[in-house]
Design a protein around this motif. Structure first.
Motif, PDB file in Angstrom:
ATOM      1  N   UNK A 235       0.808  -1.232   0.000  1.00  0.00           N
ATOM      2  CA  UNK A 235       0.000   0.000   0.000  1.00  0.00           C
ATOM      3  C   UNK A 235       0.835   1.273   0.000  1.00  0.00           C
ATOM      4  N   UNK A 236       2.103   1.170   0.459  1.00  0.00           N
ATOM      5  CA  UNK A 236       2.975   2.348   0.475  1.00  0.00           C
ATOM      6  C   UNK A 236       4.320   2.008  -0.180  1.00  0.00           C
ATOM      7  N   UNK A 237       4.268   1.687  -1.493  1.00  0.00           N
ATOM      8  CA  UNK A 237       5.506   1.207  -2.135  1.00  0.00           C
ATOM      9  C   UNK A 237       6.623   2.241  -2.152  1.00  0.00           C
ATOM     10  N   UNK A 238       6.283   3.516  -2.371  1.00  0.00           N
ATOM     11  CA  UNK A 238       7.319   4.552  -2.447  1.00  0.00           C
ATOM     12  C   UNK A 238       8.017   4.741  -1.114  1.00  0.00           C
ATOM     13  N   UNK A 239       7.218   4.886  -0.050  1.00  0.00           N
ATOM     14  CA  UNK A 239       7.772   5.084   1.291  1.00  0.00           C
ATOM     15  C   UNK A 239       8.580   3.850   1.719  1.00  0.00           C
ATOM     16  N   UNK A 240       8.037   2.670   1.421  1.00  0.00           N
ATOM     17  CA  UNK A 240       8.730   1.427   1.816  1.00  0.00           C
ATOM     18  C   UNK A 240      10.070   1.313   1.102  1.00  0.00           C
ATOM     19  N   UNK A 241      10.089   1.741  -0.151  1.00  0.00           N
ATOM     20  CA  UNK A 241      11.343   1.706  -0.919  1.00  0.00           C
ATOM     21  C   UNK A 241      12.383   2.645  -0.284  1.00  0.00           C
ATOM     22  N   UNK A 242      11.945   3.851   0.071  1.00  0.00           N
ATOM     23  CA  UNK A 242      12.877   4.802   0.708  1.00  0.00           C
ATOM     24  C   UNK A 242      13.366   4.237   2.046  1.00  0.00           C
ATOM     25  N   UNK A 243      12.464   3.566   2.759  1.00  0.00           N
ATOM     26  CA  UNK A 243      12.868   2.963   4.044  1.00  0.00           C
ATOM     27  C   UNK A 243      13.935   1.892   3.824  1.00  0.00           C
TER      28      UNK A 243
END
Ligand code: AMP
Ligand code: TRP
Length: 328
Positions: A235-243
């Motif tokens: 659901x939060x691919x962009x944020x998870x990628x940055x994490x």
């Protein structure tokens, strides 16, 4: 000492995905394992290359291996074409691989599905050359990003088949895929992996990007409207990628990052990610600038090729003899 082997294609400039998914692990493992790291310049011509650009990328690729911390005193670093036994064993592996197996390789299928025209025969048989790259050194582990796991599995299948047929020729290697960072996604489209063939420049951070440019790419990375720093690739691919990027570069766990940014906005979070990216890039680029103007590249490749050839030529001979191709 257990042995590890891996390679990177010098197609375009190395990027953060290559570093986090692969290169970083070569460096981390070189004290504990006997590390063999090569530049896959045969693999890169499976797609058309501009000769001048390829020249630059080749040299940069070696310089970046060294700048990221691979130590020629500890690791064997060389150019694939400097050890012709790779291509020779590659042909033999190709003759022991079924069309059905090659047809299942997702990397080729994806390219075909995209409707790319004039795909080469080399691109189709690429996993068989990759199998030779690996098996010719009997490594225990092959550190790669997620996208290469299927190729290592094919390599194992063909090696097992040949061992059954001719007697034990090859050690069966295990793919070593990192738990975090095995698939870094594009910053501009987190549904696609970060890639040098991305087309647009915005989603991919190159190891040689000027720092302000890299920072800008992180600050304009696509996120979501949920507004919470939380690891949820679905659901939060962009944020998870940055994490994942931040976790890989700082060593902080995903849980710690979530805690650190509880109640804070994406602006603060992105600034911290950009800081971790820029600090990594700065270290690499400082070393790169020293290396690129020295004779270290030439020296490293020469010594690496000598060491690698010694092992590879013996293995090739064993295989050819076992198959009965040589006159005894
Ligand atoms: P390539 O650039 O395709 O030669 O890949 C070199 C290595 O980097 C391989 O082990 C890949 O699995 C890894 N790699 C490439 N792109 C990514 C990515 N976006 N995330 C993680 N690993 C990657
Ligand atoms: N196919 C790998 C890639 O695209 C590069 C590669 C070639 C490789 N030969 C290899 C990786 C052998 C590991 C082992 O990333």
């Amino acid at each position: 000492m257990k042995r590890m082997l891996s390679g990177i294609k010098p197609t375009g400039q190395l990027h953060l995905g290559n570093y986090i998914g692969a290169l970083r692990h070569f460096v981390e493992n070189q004290d504990e394992y006997e590390m063999i790291a090569f530049i896959a310049n045969l693999h890169c011509i499976t797609v058309p290359q501009d000769p001048e650009e390829l020249q630059k990328n080749l040299k940069d690729c070696v310089a970046l291996y060294l700048a990221c911390g691979l130590d020629p005193e500890k690791s064997t670093i060389f150019l694939q074409t400097d050890v012709p036994a790779h291509a020779q064993l590659g042909y033999i592996m190709c003759c022991h691989t079924y069309l059905g197996e090659l047809n299942r390789m997702t990397q080729f299928k994806d390219k075909q599905a995209k409707g790319e025209k004039n795909l080469s025969g080399g691109l189709y048989t690429y996993p068989t050359l990759m199998a030779a790259d690996i098996l010719i050194y009997d490594p225990d582990y092959v550190p790669v990003g997620e996208d290469q796991k299927q190729h290592v599995e094919l390599c194992r299948d063909v090696a097992i088949r040949m061992n059954n047929r001719y007697g034990k020729l090859f050690r069966i290697p295990e793919p070593a895929v990192p738990k975090v960072g095995a698939r870094i996604m594009s910053l501009s489209d987190p549904s696609k992996k970060m890639s040098k063939s991305d087309g647009t420049d915005k989603g991919c951070i190159y190891l040689l990007d000027p720092l302000p440019k890299a920072r800008k790419k992180v600050m304009s990375a696509v996120t979501d409207s949920i507004g919470k720093v939380h690891f949820d690739p679905e659901n939060q691919p962009g944020v998870s990628n940055l994490m994942q990027i931040m976790s890989s570069l700082t060593g902080k766990s995903l849980e710690d990052i979530e805690k650190e940014f509880e109640g804070k906005g994406y602006g603060d979070f992105k600034r911290a990610v950009a800081d971790s990216v820029c600090s990594t890039l700065e270290t690499i680029q400082t070393r790169y600038n020293e290396i690129i103007s020295s004779d270290l590249i030439e020296k490293t490749l020469k010594e690496g090729a000598e060491k690698a050839s010694a092992y590879a030529s013996v293995k090739l001979k064993q295989v050819q003899q076992a198959i009965g191709m040589e006159i005894r």
